[in-house]
Design a protein around this motif. Structure first.
Motif, PDB file in Angstrom:
ATOM      1  N   LEU A  51      56.526  27.799  31.276  1.00  0.00           N
ATOM      2  CA  LEU A  51      56.663  28.482  32.569  1.00  0.00           C
ATOM      3  C   LEU A  51      55.891  29.764  32.195  1.00  0.00           C
ATOM      4  N   MET A  52      55.771  30.310  31.172  1.00  0.00           N
ATOM      5  CA  MET A  52      55.050  31.547  30.702  1.00  0.00           C
ATOM      6  C   MET A  52      53.748  31.100  30.724  1.00  0.00           C
ATOM      7  N   VAL A  53      53.188  30.002  30.483  1.00  0.00           N
ATOM      8  CA  VAL A  53      51.742  29.424  30.481  1.00  0.00           C
ATOM      9  C   VAL A  53      51.233  29.492  31.664  1.00  0.00           C
ATOM     10  N   ALA A  54      52.103  28.804  32.781  1.00  0.00           N
ATOM     11  CA  ALA A  54      51.949  28.961  34.277  1.00  0.00           C
ATOM     12  C   ALA A  54      51.796  30.139  34.891  1.00  0.00           C
ATOM     13  N   MET A  55      52.904  30.932  34.490  1.00  0.00           N
ATOM     14  CA  MET A  55      52.851  32.517  34.874  1.00  0.00           C
ATOM     15  C   MET A  55      51.461  33.318  34.489  1.00  0.00           C
ATOM     16  N   TYR A  56      51.051  33.267  33.099  1.00  0.00           N
ATOM     17  CA  TYR A  56      50.061  33.862  32.638  1.00  0.00           C
ATOM     18  C   TYR A  56      48.694  33.282  33.283  1.00  0.00           C
ATOM     19  N   PHE A  57      48.826  31.918  33.921  1.00  0.00           N
ATOM     20  CA  PHE A  57      47.357  31.439  34.364  1.00  0.00           C
ATOM     21  C   PHE A  57      47.334  32.208  35.885  1.00  0.00           C
ATOM     22  N   CYS A  58      48.410  32.454  36.573  1.00  0.00           N
ATOM     23  CA  CYS A  58      48.440  33.178  37.934  1.00  0.00           C
ATOM     24  C   CYS A  58      48.051  34.670  37.527  1.00  0.00           C
ATOM     25  N   ALA A  59      48.409  35.091  36.416  1.00  0.00           N
ATOM     26  CA  ALA A  59      48.120  36.613  36.189  1.00  0.00           C
ATOM     27  C   ALA A  59      46.611  36.587  35.734  1.00  0.00           C
ATOM     28  N   GLY A  60      46.091  35.445  35.364  1.00  0.00           N
ATOM     29  CA  GLY A  60      44.540  35.497  35.166  1.00  0.00           C
ATOM     30  C   GLY A  60      43.744  35.456  36.474  1.00  0.00           C
ATOM     31  N   VAL A  61      44.213  34.686  37.460  1.00  0.00           N
ATOM     32  CA  VAL A  61      43.372  34.839  38.513  1.00  0.00           C
ATOM     33  C   VAL A  61      43.307  36.157  39.207  1.00  0.00           C
ATOM     34  N   GLY A  62      44.624  36.892  39.132  1.00  0.00           N
ATOM     35  CA  GLY A  62      44.851  38.045  39.697  1.00  0.00           C
ATOM     36  C   GLY A  62      44.054  39.322  38.879  1.00  0.00           C
ATOM     37  N   PHE A  63      43.982  39.135  37.856  1.00  0.00           N
ATOM     38  CA  PHE A  63      43.256  39.983  37.127  1.00  0.00           C
ATOM     39  C   PHE A  63      41.907  39.830  37.140  1.00  0.00           C
ATOM     40  N   VAL A  64      41.338  38.739  37.040  1.00  0.00           N
ATOM     41  CA  VAL A  64      39.684  38.633  36.794  1.00  0.00           C
ATOM     42  C   VAL A  64      38.966  38.933  38.057  1.00  0.00           C
ATOM     43  N   VAL A  65      39.442  38.436  39.434  1.00  0.00           N
ATOM     44  CA  VAL A  65      38.704  38.998  40.431  1.00  0.00           C
ATOM     45  C   VAL A  65      38.568  40.484  40.676  1.00  0.00           C
ATOM     46  N   SER A  66      39.504  41.272  40.193  1.00  0.00           N
ATOM     47  CA  SER A  66      39.111  42.787  40.598  1.00  0.00           C
ATOM     48  C   SER A  66      38.550  43.145  39.190  1.00  0.00           C
ATOM     49  N   ALA A  67      38.876  42.691  37.933  1.00  0.00           N
ATOM     50  CA  ALA A  67      37.858  43.111  36.981  1.00  0.00           C
ATOM     51  C   ALA A  67      36.429  43.072  36.945  1.00  0.00           C
ATOM     52  N   THR A  68      35.985  41.757  37.494  1.00  0.00           N
ATOM     53  CA  THR A  68      34.576  41.558  37.544  1.00  0.00           C
ATOM     54  C   THR A  68      34.032  42.161  38.605  1.00  0.00           C
ATOM     55  N   PHE A  69      34.484  42.361  39.948  1.00  0.00           N
ATOM     56  CA  PHE A  69      33.880  42.545  41.053  1.00  0.00           C
ATOM     57  C   PHE A  69      34.394  44.213  41.376  1.00  0.00           C
ATOM     58  N   THR A  70      35.207  44.812  41.047  1.00  0.00           N
ATOM     59  CA  THR A  70      35.801  46.196  41.390  1.00  0.00           C
ATOM     60  C   THR A  70      34.661  47.052  42.147  1.00  0.00           C
ATOM     61  N   VAL A  71      33.557  47.410  41.049  1.00  0.00           N
ATOM     62  CA  VAL A  71      32.577  48.293  41.310  1.00  0.00           C
ATOM     63  C   VAL A  71      31.647  47.844  42.425  1.00  0.00           C
ATOM     64  N   ALA A  72      31.404  46.411  42.260  1.00  0.00           N
ATOM     65  CA  ALA A  72      30.472  45.986  43.382  1.00  0.00           C
ATOM     66  C   ALA A  72      31.350  46.117  44.773  1.00  0.00           C
ATOM     67  N   MET A  73      32.625  45.815  44.854  1.00  0.00           N
ATOM     68  CA  MET A  73      33.272  45.941  45.935  1.00  0.00           C
ATOM     69  C   MET A  73      33.354  47.395  46.503  1.00  0.00           C
ATOM     70  N   VAL A  74      33.452  48.380  45.641  1.00  0.00           N
ATOM     71  CA  VAL A  74      33.465  49.848  46.252  1.00  0.00           C
ATOM     72  C   VAL A  74      32.203  50.216  46.610  1.00  0.00           C
ATOM     73  N   GLU A  75      31.302  49.823  45.989  1.00  0.00           N
ATOM     74  CA  GLU A  75      29.791  50.122  46.502  1.00  0.00           C
ATOM     75  C   GLU A  75      29.360  49.536  47.775  1.00  0.00           C
ATOM     76  N   LYS A  76      30.078  48.451  48.432  1.00  0.00           N
ATOM     77  CA  LYS A  76      29.827  48.159  49.765  1.00  0.00           C
ATOM     78  C   LYS A  76      30.464  48.766  50.565  1.00  0.00           C
ATOM     79  N   ILE A  77      31.558  49.733  50.254  1.00  0.00           N
ATOM     80  CA  ILE A  77      32.183  50.593  51.379  1.00  0.00           C
ATOM     81  C   ILE A  77      31.163  52.001  51.717  1.00  0.00           C
ATOM     82  N   PRO A  78      30.711  51.943  52.549  1.00  0.00           N
ATOM     83  CA  PRO A  78      29.544  53.000  53.043  1.00  0.00           C
ATOM     84  C   PRO A  78      29.932  54.432  52.642  1.00  0.00           C
ATOM     85  N   ALA A  79      31.264  54.992  52.618  1.00  0.00           N
ATOM     86  CA  ALA A  79      31.652  56.252  52.161  1.00  0.00           C
ATOM     87  C   ALA A  79      31.667  56.601  50.545  1.00  0.00           C
TER      88      ALA A  79
END
Length: 385
Positions: free
Chosen positions: A210-238
């Motif tokens: 159960l811990m392994v499955a939970m941490y898999f979900c956490a990995g998906v949640g973590f990595v998208v923001s970790a990789t693309f946060t700066v790029a996402m913010v730069e796409k906002i004109p303001a």
């Protein structure tokens, strides 16, 4: 090598190792991604694949850590991780070849595993051996500190108008400075025969799954923001041009978060604290997915920094407590699921962004996995009663 048990120096060594191997070797890629896309041929898809290769290296390192019991060998691998961390950062400035970049990001992933998994296991071993509480809040402050440092350096380098290669060289110089205390001040662990014998019975196989499955979900949640946060913010004109400052905000929120989550866990319990951290990160993921408002983007970045670090520190601390005889091995086994998620999710998100011109699909995917992870935590909480 320092052989005293000076607590401050040992803790500083651990913090520096995390800033080097995770904060710079891993996280510096996030603020570097926009400038590399602007000044080199790098595309959205290629950027996602470079992140994937980084996590492939991280997972390989986790597999290696899981297969080794010797503390002496782990200590040598920890030191090797420091060396290749510096080299992998410097190497990024020397080429624009995708194959070489992929190899370097893979090596950087190995370095991150050495710093986070093996180094944290060695730190937990030292804390317990020297009569300290088996908590890693101070040590894991290096994760948030690494984000903060990489963001501040990125802002400074941008102000100095350094090109992408000069920025990687600057990061490698900083890594070399961090290398010194990380190498000198973490003592080699005592031989196994000289340490106390731990007799605590480990939890059931179902609990670990159960811990392994939970941490898999956490990995998906973590990595998208970790990789693309700066790029996402730069796409906002303001917020155009403020991406690196947003990454600094992530680091500012993450640096003290481990201390806060340690206190929360003491009051409400580990599993309930993890549920709260999951809930906060779900909100941080959904805000930029549902709105392009600049204020919500800033709130999202701060909330993300405050929660992802809590999930990592709480999870690894729980594993360390349940497996005191060999925490690094148990941490590594759990982290394999985290690594698998981080191999798949960046590449998928990159393809979605390229096809749709938006990161919304990747964010919604990440939020869905985090909801599943909260459900698994609820089951873990029930099974522990």
């Amino acid at each position: 090598m320092l052989r005293s048990t000076d607590t401050r120096k040992v803790l500083l060594a651990g913090i520096c190792s995390l800033i080097l191997t995770v904060g710079l070797a891993r996280f510096a890629y996030t603020p570097m991604l926009p400038v590399m896309r602007a000044e080199t041929w790098l595309t959205e898809v290629a950027g996602g694949w470079l992140a994937t290769f980084n996590y492939m290296g991280y997972m390989s390192g986790a597999l290696l850590a899981a297969s080794i019991s010797s503390l002496h060998t782990k200590y040598q691998l920890y030191r090797a991780g420091l060396v290749i961390g510096v080299l992998s950062i410097a190497g990024m400035a020397l080429t624009q070849d995708m194959v070489l970049w992929s190899v370097l990001r893979y090596i950087a992933g190995l370095s991150s595993a050495a710093g986070l998994l093996i180094g944290s296991g060695l730190m937990l071993n030292w804390l317990m051996r020297n009569g300290h509480r088996p908590e890693l809040g101070i040590h894991f402050g290096g994760l948030g500190g690494g984000i903060l440092v990489s963001g501040l350096v990125a802002v400074a380098m941008s102000a100095l108008a350094l090109d992408w290669a000069q920025q990687w060289w600057t990061l490698s110089l900083l890594a070399a400075l961090l290398f010194i205390p990380a190498w000198l001040w973490l003592p080699e662990p005592l031989p196994t025969t000289a340490q106390a014998t731990h007799t605590q019975t480990p939890p059931s196989r179902r609990w670990l799954l159960l811990m392994v499955a939970m941490y898999f979900c956490a990995g998906v949640g973590f990595v998208v923001s970790a990789t693309f946060t700066v790029a996402m913010v730069e796409k906002i004109p303001a917020l155009a041009g403020w991406g690196n400052w947003t990454w600094v905000l992530v680091g500012l929120a993450a640096t003290p978060a481990c201390f806060v989550w340690d206190r929360v866990a003491r009051r409400v319990g580990d599993m309930r604290a993890l549920q709260l951290a999951f809930a906060g990160q779900i909100v941080s993921i959904l805000l930029p997915a549902l709105s392009q408002h600049p204020l919500l983007a800033v709130v999202s970045a701060a909330l993300y920094g405050a929660t992802f670090i809590g999930i990592v520190s709480l999870t690894l601390t729980v594993i360390g407590r349940y497996y005191p005889a060999n925490p690094a091995k148990a941490m590594a086994r759990l982290t394999l699921s985290y690594g698998v998620a981080q191999i798949v999710a960046p590449a998928i998100t990159g393809y979605i962004a390229e096809a749709t011109g938006s990161y919304q699909g990747g964010l919604l995917m990440a939020a869905a996995f985090m909801v599943v992870g909260m459900g698994l935590l609820w089951k873990l909480e029930l099974s522990s009663k």
